[in-house]
Write a protein that holds these residues in place. Structure first.
Motif, PDB file in Angstrom:
ATOM      1  N   LEU A 145       8.684  -2.417   6.589  1.00 22.85           N
ATOM      2  CA  LEU A 145       9.540  -2.497   5.405  1.00 22.85           C
ATOM      3  C   LEU A 145       9.586  -1.139   4.732  1.00 22.85           C
ATOM      4  O   LEU A 145       8.626  -0.724   4.094  1.00 22.85           O
ATOM      5  N   ASN A 146      10.684  -0.394   4.905  1.00 25.02           N
ATOM      6  CA  ASN A 146      10.829   0.861   4.179  1.00 25.02           C
ATOM      7  C   ASN A 146      12.213   0.912   3.551  1.00 25.02           C
ATOM      8  O   ASN A 146      12.915  -0.103   3.515  1.00 25.02           O
ATOM      9  N   ALA A 165      13.080  -7.947   8.399  1.00 31.14           N
ATOM     10  CA  ALA A 165      12.812  -6.572   8.838  1.00 31.14           C
ATOM     11  C   ALA A 165      12.042  -6.600  10.155  1.00 31.14           C
ATOM     12  O   ALA A 165      11.424  -7.618  10.483  1.00 31.14           O
ATOM     13  N   PRO A 166      12.090  -5.492  10.933  1.00 29.74           N
ATOM     14  CA  PRO A 166      11.446  -5.501  12.255  1.00 29.74           C
ATOM     15  C   PRO A 166       9.958  -5.840  12.195  1.00 29.74           C
ATOM     16  O   PRO A 166       9.244  -5.329  11.331  1.00 29.74           O
ATOM     17  N   PHE A 167       9.545  -6.686  13.122  1.00 25.86           N
ATOM     18  CA  PHE A 167       8.143  -7.110  13.194  1.00 25.86           C
ATOM     19  C   PHE A 167       7.343  -6.047  13.932  1.00 25.86           C
ATOM     20  O   PHE A 167       7.735  -5.617  15.010  1.00 25.86           O
ATOM     21  N   VAL A 168       6.246  -5.606  13.342  1.00 26.48           N
ATOM     22  CA  VAL A 168       5.475  -4.551  13.997  1.00 26.48           C
ATOM     23  C   VAL A 168       4.019  -4.960  14.236  1.00 26.48           C
ATOM     24  O   VAL A 168       3.167  -4.126  14.521  1.00 26.48           O
ATOM     25  N   PRO A 208       1.638   7.181   4.172  1.00 30.13           N
ATOM     26  CA  PRO A 208       1.788   7.517   2.752  1.00 30.13           C
ATOM     27  C   PRO A 208       0.945   6.642   1.823  1.00 30.13           C
ATOM     28  O   PRO A 208       0.429   7.130   0.819  1.00 30.13           O
ATOM     29  N   VAL A 209       0.815   5.351   2.151  1.00 28.72           N
ATOM     30  CA  VAL A 209       0.033   4.477   1.269  1.00 28.72           C
ATOM     31  C   VAL A 209      -1.448   4.845   1.350  1.00 28.72           C
ATOM     32  O   VAL A 209      -2.222   4.624   0.423  1.00 28.72           O
ATOM     33  N   ARG A 210      -1.814   5.452   2.458  1.00 27.68           N
ATOM     34  CA  ARG A 210      -3.200   5.839   2.655  1.00 27.68           C
ATOM     35  C   ARG A 210      -3.587   7.045   1.790  1.00 27.68           C
ATOM     36  O   ARG A 210      -4.773   7.243   1.492  1.00 27.68           O
ATOM     37  N   PHE A 215       6.553  -0.990   1.621  1.00 22.50           N
ATOM     38  CA  PHE A 215       6.007  -2.277   1.163  1.00 22.50           C
ATOM     39  C   PHE A 215       5.196  -3.003   2.215  1.00 22.50           C
ATOM     40  O   PHE A 215       4.352  -3.823   1.886  1.00 22.50           O
ATOM     41  N   GLY A 216       5.481  -2.719   3.502  1.00 24.46           N
ATOM     42  CA  GLY A 216       4.679  -3.342   4.547  1.00 24.46           C
ATOM     43  C   GLY A 216       3.231  -2.905   4.453  1.00 24.46           C
ATOM     44  O   GLY A 216       2.313  -3.726   4.385  1.00 24.46           O
TER      45      GLY A 216
END
Lengths: 326, 285
Positions: free
Chosen positions: A61-62, A72-75, A90-92, A294-295
């Motif tokens: 989710l971006n 959204a694409p499943f990863v 980035p969240v890291r 958000f993912g």
């Protein structure tokens, strides 16, 4: 009685149990009706978002896939793996510091408010002139909104502020006026206001707890020659243990999820306090919304929740006897 | 004689210690009010005297002009007020159900209410934000920047803990009251409505104040879910104010005083109910 007959007739037990179940549901129709509004709201704003959050933690989710939301694409576990092992995520960014600070902050604040609250409750449980006024005055910090706490203490911590005036010009504790809102001092700049705002509530709770302890226990202990410290250790603390247990858990949760004070104290309201003041909540919100990631943000909050569940597990094991005695 | 004297000395020392802590505790609040009566130049040079040259009441006028504080105030009152009414009523109903009925699912319901408190707010923040966007895109119903969006979120958030407080309060009311009412021919609802509710007014007030204070204090969701000043609440307003006028401490302290004082007044008017209501649940479990 009814349960007894069921035990004696195993063949009929299942249908009888189901019948009993149905009967109990029918009998309690009124109770269910009372809960309908709560259940609807909790479905809308607790259950559904939580399931979505779990699902989102497996999605990419971006800003490009945001519009697709749940499609959204499943990863798979990519978000989790990225958070744990990919330092470019980035969240890291800065999350290590935030985790460390949150741990230090939550532990010190929790211990601080518990000790201050208990100490003040015991001081307030005595008879002394002006007790009513003192008790009311003590509660004031609790009513100050926490965003005001951030603004107000951020102002007081300034290098030429009132705190440095007391510490340096009055008490001469430091040679030079320290910077409180920069570097490692920052963590104290957020811990102390949180304790200041938090302990009055615990004082109220502990004071009520102290008043439930009968006086004759202390009188008997005094006759037996137990001095004050022993009385505290062997009477007051054990009697308060159930109250302490519950408040301890609530404090840990509140402090780990703390946001407001940091958000309003630093970065002109941007809420970035540097390496030593950043907490989980401020870091996660800033990074996730800053990079529309958000993912990863959901994955991080789920990991945080799992850690908190483990904390609760440890807490429950530690206080099981007190909690079940109630 | 000797022990008596020793006791009175230690009593004097403890009382002094208590009063010192009281003074240190309320000092920051007094300092906020004191600072708000200075001009900004005086503040920036650092205030180190405790005598006030000339109170700058003008700060309390300017703060309303510089930012739209009146609108933030209205929004906060509206959102927090509606939340208090809704969450408070739900808590009264569900709290009573939990306190008095042992129905299939009551354990589960109680447990899930407690466990909602464990979930970090941020866990809901991302899904709710995206869900609100999605509702707007799919149904054309705006959720972000609306009163009802905020009220919905706040009501759902503060209901669980309020249920727990109300439950504690209902448990402390003796059951015999309803039993004798049902002998007199009251239905369960009548017993609840006519007998238990009037007795629980202190608990309801306590819960209401609790919800109001918590909602008044909420920043994270308000920050994300409102972007137009028509619906933004005071915390958001203060944060924006800090960002825009970070050196206007005169106005900032005046604004902080203005948002703190009404809450304090309400709190102290209802203190008696509040404390007995909150501690009834917390101490008796």
């Amino acid at each position: 009685m009814r349960l007894h007959t069921e035990k004696n007739l195993p063949a009929k037990a299942s249908s009888g149990k189901r019948g009993l179940w149905r009967k109990r549901i029918r009998e309690n129709k009124f109770a269910y009706m009372l809960m309908v509004p709560t259940i609807i709201f909790m479905m809308l704003v607790h259950l559904i978002p939580m399931l979505e959050g779990i699902w989102m933690s497996f999605l990419k989710l971006n800003q490009f896939t945001l519009g697709k939301f749940l499609k959204a694409p499943f990863v798979g576990l990519d978000n989790y793996i990225g958070l744990l092992f990919n330092s470019d995520n980035p969240v890291r960014q800065g999350l290590n510091f935030a985790v460390r600070n949150t741990a230090i902050y939550a532990v010190i604040v929790t211990i601080g408010v518990m000790i201050m609250g208990l100490m003040m409750a015991m001081l307030m449980n005595r008879d002394f002139p002006g007790r009513g006024i003192a008790r009311t005055a003590m509660l004031l910090p609790w009513v100050v909104p926490s965003y005001v706490v951030g603004v107000l203490w951020g102002f007081m911590w300034q290098q030429n502020g009132i705190i440095n005036y007391f510490l340096v010009d009055v008490l001469h504790l430091f040679a030079d006026k320290p910077f409180w809102l920069m570097g490692p001092n920052t963590i104290w700049a957020i811990i102390i206001p949180t304790i200041w705002r938090g302990w009055p509530f615990l004082m109220v709770i502990f004071l009520a707890g102290l008043q439930t302890i009968p006086d004759d226990i202390y009188e008997a202990a005094t006759i037996d020659g137990a001095h004050k410290l022993r009385q505290f250790w062997h009477i007051t603390l054990p009697m308060l243990k159930p109250v302490i247990a519950v408040q301890l858990l609530f404090q840990i949760i509140n402090n780990v999820y703390s946001y407001n004070i940091v958000a309003t104290m630093f970065g002109n309201g941007a809420g970035y306090p540097g390496e030593w003041g950043d907490l989980m909540m401020t870091a996660l919100t800033r990074q996730s919304f800053g990079y529309w990631s958000f993912g990863s943000g959901s994955a991080a909050s789920i990991m945080l929740m799992i850690v908190m569940l483990m904390v609760v597990g440890v807490w429950y094991r530690a206080f099981r006897t007190e909690l079940n005695a109630q | 004689m000797n022990t008596h004297r020793k006791r009175s000395v230690s009593s004097f020392l403890l009382t002094s210690l208590t009063w010192i802590i009281v003074v240190v505790t309320i000092f920051p609040i007094l300092w906020m009010i004191f600072t708000s009566l200075h001009s900004n130049n005086q503040i920036l040079n650092g205030i180190t005297t405790f005598s006030l040259p000339k109170p700058q009441w003008v700060n309390y006028i300017n703060m309303w002009d510089t930012v739209n504080f009146a609108i933030y105030f209205r929004n906060s009152l509206l959102i927090c007020g509606a939340t208090t009414l809704l969450a408070g009523s739900f808590a009264v109903l569900a709290g009573y159900a939990l306190a008095r009925f042992d129905f299939p699912g009551s354990k589960l319901f109680g447990m899930s209410i407690i466990s909602t408190q464990l979930i970090p707010g941020i866990m809901f923040l991302f899904p709710i934000y995206l869900m609100f966007l999605w509702i707007k895109n799919t149904f054309g119903l705006p959720m972000i920047n609306t009163y009802w969006g905020m009220i919905l979120v706040y009501t759902a958030f503060y209901t669980p803990i309020s249920i727990w407080i109300m439950r504690g309060f209902f448990v402390s009311i003796p059951r015999d009251l309803e039993e004798s009412a049902s002998i007199d021919g009251c239905t369960r609802f009548q017993a609840f409505y006519r007998i238990i509710l009037p007795l629980s007014v202190p608990g309801i007030i306590a819960t209401g104040i609790f919800i109001f204070l918590t909602a008044w204090d909420e920043l994270l969701f308000a920050w994300v879910l409102t972007t137009s000043s028509d619906v933004q609440t005071i915390p958001v307003g203060i944060r924006l104010f800090v960002g825009q006028y970070n050196t206007r401490y005169d106005l900032l302290m005046a604004a902080s005083t203005v948002v703190t004082v009404p809450v304090m007044v309400v709190f102290f008017m209802t203190q008696k109910y509040f404390i007995s209501g909150m501690t009834a649940g917390a101490v008796k479990g």
